[in-house]
Scaffold this active site. Structure first.
Site, PDB file in Angstrom:
ATOM      1  N   LYS A  27      57.313 -32.207 -18.841  1.00  0.00           N
ATOM      2  CA  LYS A  27      57.812 -32.648 -17.548  1.00  0.00           C
ATOM      3  C   LYS A  27      58.253 -34.103 -17.670  1.00  0.00           C
ATOM      4  O   LYS A  27      57.737 -34.854 -18.504  1.00  0.00           O
ATOM      5  CB  LYS A  27      56.743 -32.515 -16.470  1.00  0.00           C
ATOM      6  CG  LYS A  27      56.315 -31.083 -16.193  1.00  0.00           C
ATOM      7  CD  LYS A  27      55.273 -31.032 -15.093  1.00  0.00           C
ATOM      8  CE  LYS A  27      54.853 -29.593 -14.813  1.00  0.00           C
ATOM      9  NZ  LYS A  27      53.833 -29.525 -13.737  1.00  0.00           N
ATOM     10  N   HIS A  28      59.186 -34.512 -16.829  1.00  0.00           N
ATOM     11  CA  HIS A  28      59.688 -35.876 -16.874  1.00  0.00           C
ATOM     12  C   HIS A  28      58.621 -36.855 -16.387  1.00  0.00           C
ATOM     13  O   HIS A  28      57.815 -36.534 -15.504  1.00  0.00           O
ATOM     14  CB  HIS A  28      60.948 -36.019 -16.021  1.00  0.00           C
ATOM     15  CG  HIS A  28      62.120 -35.250 -16.546  1.00  0.00           C
ATOM     16  ND1 HIS A  28      62.727 -35.556 -17.740  1.00  0.00           N
ATOM     17  CD2 HIS A  28      62.790 -34.175 -16.045  1.00  0.00           C
ATOM     18  CE1 HIS A  28      63.736 -34.712 -17.954  1.00  0.00           C
ATOM     19  NE2 HIS A  28      63.790 -33.863 -16.946  1.00  0.00           N
ATOM     20  N   SER A  29      58.639 -38.032 -16.973  1.00  0.00           N
ATOM     21  CA  SER A  29      57.705 -39.082 -16.548  1.00  0.00           C
ATOM     22  C   SER A  29      57.969 -39.442 -15.096  1.00  0.00           C
ATOM     23  O   SER A  29      59.112 -39.478 -14.633  1.00  0.00           O
ATOM     24  CB  SER A  29      57.871 -40.322 -17.422  1.00  0.00           C
ATOM     25  OG  SER A  29      57.647 -40.024 -18.789  1.00  0.00           O
TER      26      SER A  29
END
Length: 514
Positions: A141-143
């Site tokens: 998942k994106h930061s």
């Protein structure tokens, strides 16, 4: 005291209050139900994929055996079966990378670099996997703001591959002098315009929520950024000085820098874009916000910059595009409780996207400037990776939040460009060594996806909510299954389907190109 609380585990903590309200004692944490190993599903999946990658080349060797081809031919009763099997099993011929002054007939043909197709295929397959959920693992998942995960590598790698493709595709026409530069630039601008329109009117809208409404249509997006990057690096390559006509190339005393020094005007222009990004990001006054603010807003920074998500980047987007034309659910909403919209593909960050594509263009120049010297190409890729890694360490001070310019995908910061390009050069060096130099791997199956990336991206976005790419999960038993097994299997199956689609389209020579 650090305590590891695993997934699906049950734990208890006894707190005893003393006579004074300020006095309290805590007992040890006890485990009521043991947690599960959340990494086990992804480890099993990785092992299966590794096994398949080993068995696939062996299957090609088996299919090339005369006895096997004869047996299959007798079963299927197909007289042309021997030729078909041989064509599918054989390793495709490797492209010959020619020097800039080559004049042979083969130099007029479009050349493909298998390592680049494989690199682009890995990027698009990872993008599909991440967009479909990534098995619900946090590192897929994106930061939320600063930091770097596997998901954050995908988009910049794709931009990097786009820059490399521009360099390889324009080298031949520029060398031959036809078509004209005007025609080449118009072709690049037309392709960029189509990418931009596809991103706005096909990929971004969710037609399940009703008809398309311009007043709430998101303008920025992934394909829109790719369109701008394609136009920028194409025009740079077409009109800036190059080794085919630069006086510096003819009098150069350092031939080992022939992939760098002749292109100093392009580096100068890209450097000016970087100066513009730094000046706007750090010096632009933002009403109600601290100048040079790089934080997420919301409850970050103690809540003092609640409506300042992204600082100057967010302000420019809200000023030029208005709130309704931006991404409404940014990654900061849950963790930092932000309330203002923020677009991770906004206007200001696109300046640095050009730098990411330009570094990919530099990789293509290295391949073209050192034809046939695979060892030299790999060595230079590793040198670029080391240089960009050092720059990243200086900019970030080897920390997540305390550096001069933290690694941040939402801002597409300079350190984000350098660190993702560092990993891109490392991966490209390994792929070039394996596929183009030693030829121990054909890039299968990723190079199929790499030859049809636009179709896979548009297709996976449009069909993300339909079977067989997504289906409902069965009810969980009382004890609870492995927490990631079901979504991981679902997302891997969806990716595998798109890889098979790319393979079949390649078999029939069908590609979506602009």
């Amino acid at each position: 005291m650090d305590v590891w609380l695993g997934e699906l585990g049950e734990f208890s903590l006894r707190v005893e209050r003393g006579n004074l309200s300020s006095n309290a004692t805590c007992g040890p944490i006890t485990t009521t139900r043991a947690p599960v190993n959340s990494s086990l599903p992804v480890l099993i999946a990785a092992g299966v994929l590794l096994l398949l990658s080993i068995l696939f080349p062996l299957s090609g060797w088996v299919l090339r055996l005369r006895c096997v081809q004869s047996m299959i031919g007798r079963v299927l009763h197909r007289p042309d079966n021997h030729t078909l099997l041989n064509n599918e099993a054989m390793v495709p011929p490797q492209p010959q990378i020619l020097p800039p002054n080559a004049t042979t007939a083969t130099s007029t043909q479009a050349q493909r670099l298998r390592s680049l197709d494989t690199f682009r295929g890995i990027s698009i397959v990872l993008m599909v996997f991440v967009n479909y959920g990534g098995g619900k693992y946090w590192y897929f998942k994106h930061s939320a703001w600063n930091g770097l995960t596997v998901a954050d590598l995908v988009f910049p790698w794709f931009v990097f591959a786009l820059g490399s493709a521009v360099g390889l595709s324009t080298a031949g026409p520029l060398r031959r002098g036809r078509p004209s530069r005007l025609r080449l630039s118009l072709r690049a601008l037309w392709r960029s315009l189509l990418l931009f329109l596809i991103g706005i009117f096909i990929v971004t809208p969710n037609y399940c929520h009703g008809p398309l409404v311009w007043s709430e249509l998101r303008v920025p997006g992934v394909l829109q950024r790719l369109a701008v990057a394609n136009a920028a690096v194409s025009l740079l390559e077409i009109y800036a000085w190059g080794p085919h006509h630069s006086p510096l190339a003819r009098v150069m005393r350092w031939p080992w820098l022939r992939d760098l020094l002749p292109f100093w005007p392009q580096w100068l222009l890209v450097g000016l874009l970087q100066v513009a990004w730094l000046s706007l990001t750090l010096l632009l006054p933002v009403p109600g916000c601290m100048t040079g603010y790089l934080g997420p807003g919301g409850i970050g920074s103690g809540g003092s910059q609640a409506n300042c998500t992204g600082g100057a980047a967010g302000y420019i987007d809200r000023w030029l595009l208005t709130d309704r034309h931006l991404y409404q659910t940014p990654t900061t909403r849950n963790l930092y409780r932000t309330t203002v919209p923020y677009d991770p593909e906004g206007i200001l960050g696109t300046l640095n996207v050009v730098l990411s594509a330009f570094l990919g263009l530099q990789a293509a120049r290295t391949v073209l400037s050192f034809p046939g010297d695979h060892r030299g190409i790999v060595r230079r890729f590793l040198l670029w990776a080391a240089l960009l890694g050092v720059i990243s360490a200086v900019l970030t001070k080897c920390t997540r939040d305390e550096g001069f310019l933290p690694v941040n995908k939402n801002l597409w910061s300079t350190s984000f460009v350098t660190v993702t390009a560092c990993f891109a050069f490392l991966l490209l060096a390994a792929l070039h060594l394996a596929t183009d130099a030693l030829q121990v791997w054909t890039g299968t199956p990723f190079h199929y996806a790499g030859m049809n990336p636009l179709l896979l991206y548009v297709g996976h976005e449009l069909l993300a909510s339909f079977f067989p790419f997504r289906w409902g999960a069965p009810p969980a038993p009382p004890a609870g299954p492995l927490p990631h097994a079901w979504p991981l299997a679902q997302n891997l199956v969806a990716c595998a389907i798109w890889v098979v689609v790319a393979w079949r389209l390649h078999h029939h020579r069908l590609y979506l190109k602009l």
